[in-house]
Scaffold this active site. Structure first.
Site, PDB file in Angstrom:
ATOM      1  N   HIS A 148       1.904  15.684   4.582  1.00  0.00           N
ATOM      2  CA  HIS A 148       1.902  14.280   5.106  1.00  0.00           C
ATOM      3  C   HIS A 148       1.596  14.191   6.625  1.00  0.00           C
ATOM      4  O   HIS A 148       2.313  15.117   7.164  1.00  0.00           O
ATOM      5  CB  HIS A 148       3.504  13.908   4.720  1.00  0.00           C
ATOM      6  CG  HIS A 148       3.840  13.656   3.203  1.00  0.00           C
ATOM      7  ND1 HIS A 148       3.478  12.616   2.442  1.00  0.00           N
ATOM      8  CD2 HIS A 148       4.315  14.720   2.510  1.00  0.00           C
ATOM      9  CE1 HIS A 148       4.053  12.911   1.266  1.00  0.00           C
ATOM     10  NE2 HIS A 148       4.353  14.205   0.998  1.00  0.00           N
ATOM     11  N   ASP A 197       1.087   6.116   3.777  1.00  0.00           N
ATOM     12  CA  ASP A 197       2.166   7.337   3.613  1.00  0.00           C
ATOM     13  C   ASP A 197       3.024   6.749   5.057  1.00  0.00           C
ATOM     14  O   ASP A 197       2.633   7.064   5.982  1.00  0.00           O
ATOM     15  CB  ASP A 197       1.478   8.325   3.519  1.00  0.00           C
ATOM     16  CG  ASP A 197       2.638   9.614   3.435  1.00  0.00           C
ATOM     17  OD1 ASP A 197       3.503   9.480   3.425  1.00  0.00           O
ATOM     18  OD2 ASP A 197       1.908  10.593   3.541  1.00  0.00           O
TER      19      ASP A 197
END
Length: 554
Positions: A368, A193
């Site tokens: 995130h 990510d």
């Protein structure tokens, strides 16, 4: 002897945050990791969702052995039913992920697919020739996993959306030990990510939001309170419910997707709340607003959502009060900022006090990882090569600049566009062929794809309007039999453009005169009218309206 090379193709999820889908291909097998939807841009009129282009996979359907899912967000699982309309393969995921997916299968009338629950505590399992090592990661939805994927003596570590949360609300912390064991096997490639690459420090725990919801209810006794968040963010919903119980409020869940996800999470034991705390929307008239908390869809400003209808004063059961508190507890996705601002304006004009990140702290915690999380992951995994995923072009470059500071050569980073393949063999990675990958636009009312030409026509209609030309024609005499009529919608104001319309009519008459021997071929005549008026209107106005020539029998 079998070719030991592994091909990796991002079908989606690299240059955009959503529509995540990755193809791992050997000579005889294909394993798909994630299969999510995207969200339409503002100028994609009539498009409800965007899904990946499955053509590469469908053309090789006999090789596909399974779909492996990382977590339960729409941009990672939402397109699975659309893919299963073309191929029938097992789908692997954790209990909550597959619970969400079962509900989607009901909507799409899918009953033949095999769903295989992954137990995160098992050391590894096999899908065909692929040896999979699952390990827990933290994200804004519980039951999220990453995978070590071992095939043909190459180890690839695939970490989709993640952060390190050492005190998660309903998960276990990130399984660093499992990742460290994978690192001992010298991974060839790490996919991870990249969305938070430009954010400094570490992403905070989801748990800190509990204090915000407690404070909101403590300071606003007697007021209507509405919370909007992402429908799959079960841990956040749990914290709102916990705060409601503490302040003696019942909870009303509103919105189809959030109702479905809450029911799935309750049934599977993820939401730990007594049934008695919930009130059905149809029963809210029996309660005062000060005794309720509403949790609903609409965090991205969707006009058709529950909050969207409330903001437009069209919801049949709920009205904003003069002192209502509306809390947006979600990060805007790309393309949603204007919609959210418009909704906040509407709610404010109706009398609500709207809490969002620009005016109130601690309303949202990202799922995130920030730069600290990303560098920690890279340091623990110790791969030879890196591939940033799940972000934008900007965030992929930020990832490369960030992680390369750990001492890695920038030549070992691959910032891929969708369709750009990687070839992995004997511990080395290089760029492969580029495959033509597009997007498929879905009209939600029909659950069918829309041709890009239709989208282009809709954009042209919205930007430049339409001009309709009615040409009366006598099929017996093969002649124009009356006055040519021109009308416009969204192009020019007819009353103030009489000169323009008169000149356009003369252009049509000229086309007919020059082609009087071809009047029986009306397709040709329409094309000539379109071409002539297109040039004329652009020259006169700088715009390109849709031109519709109609033959009227008369």
């Amino acid at each position: 002897m079998e070719n030991a090379q592994v091909k990796l193709i991002p079908i989606g999820g690299t240059t955009n945050v959503n529509k995540n889908m990755y193809v791992y291909e050997t000579e005889n097998e294909i394993l798909i990791v994630d299969c999510g939807i995207g969200f339409p841009d503002a100028d994609m009129y009539g498009v409800d969702i965007v899904i990946p282009d499955f053509s590469y996979v469908i053309e090789r359907s006999e090789k596909v052995i399974g779909i492996l899912l990382t977590h339960g967000h729409e941009d990672h699982i939402g397109a699975v039913p659309y893919l299963l309309a073309h191929i029938n393969v097992p789908v692997y995921g954790t209990k909550l992920v597959l619970g969400f997916l079962r509900e989607k299968f009901k909507e799409h009338n899918i009953d033949k697919s095999v769903l295989k629950i992954i137990d995160p505590d098992i050391p590894n399992f096999k899908i065909g020739s692929f040896n999979i090592t699952p390990f827990r990661v933290n994200h804004s939805v519980p039951d999220s996993l990453a995978y070590g994927i071992k095939i043909n003596n190459n180890l690839i570590v695939h970490v989709s959306d993640f952060k390190f949360d050492w005190s998660p609300v309903m998960d276990k912390p990130f399984e660093v030990g499992k990742l460290a064991k994978l690192a001992d096997e010298n991974p060839t490639l790490l996919l991870s990510d990249s969305l938070g690459s430009s954010t400094s420090g570490y992403t905070r725990s989801e748990r800190v939001l509990g204090e915000t919801f407690q404070m909101a209810m403590e300071k606003n006794e007697g007021k209507q309170i509405i919370v909007t968040t992402v429908s799959s963010n079960i841990s956040r919903i749990q914290q709102v419910i916990d705060s409601a119980i503490k302040h003696h409020r019942k909870v009303v869940i509103i919105g189809r997707s959030i109702k479905t996800n809450v029911e799935v999470a309750r049934t599977l034991g993820y939401l730990n709340s007594p049934v008695s705390v919930f009130v059905d929307e149809k029963e809210i008239s029996k309660y005062k607003d000060e005794n309720l908390v509403y949790i609903m869809t609409g965090a991205y400003g969707q006009s058709e959502s529950a909050l969207g209808r409330i903001a437009s004063a069209t919801h049949k059961n709920i009205k904003i009060q003069d002192d209502s508190i509306v809390i947006f507890s979600a990060d805007p996705i790309p393309g949603s900022f204007n919609q959210i601002d418009a909704m906040i304006d509407k709610l404010t004009l109706l009398g609500a006090e709207v809490w969002y990140k620009d005016v109130q702290e601690n309303l949202h915690v990202s799922g995130h990882g920030a730069s600290g999380d990303i560098t920690m992951l890279a340091a623990i995994a110790k791969p030879k090569y890196f591939m940033p995923i799940g972000g934008t072009i900007k965030s992929m470059r930020a990832y490369t600049n960030l992680v390369s500071k750990l001492g890695h050569n920038k030549e070992n980073f691959f910032e891929l566009s969708e369709g750009q393949s990687l070839l992995i063999e004997n511990g080395n990675v290089k760029l492969g062929e580029v495959y033509k990958i597009g997007s498929v636009f879905i009209d939600g009312n029909r659950q069918k794809s829309l041709d890009p030409i239709v989208i282009k026509d809709r954009q042209q209609l919205a930007d430049d309007g339409i001009v309709a030309i009615a040409i009366p024609f006598n099929s017996k005499t093969q002649k124009v039999s009356g006055k040519i009529e021109i009308n416009s919608r969204g192009f020019v104001y007819m009353k103030e453009s009489k000169g323009l319309i008169h000149n356009a009519t003369q252009k049509v008459e000229k086309v007919i005169l020059l082609n009087k021997d071809k009047l029986s071929d009306w397709n040709f005549i329409k094309q000539e009218v379109d071409k002539e008026l297109g040039k004329f209107f652009y020259k006169e106005t700088g715009r390109n309206p849709v031109i519709l020539a109609i033959i009227v029998e008369g």
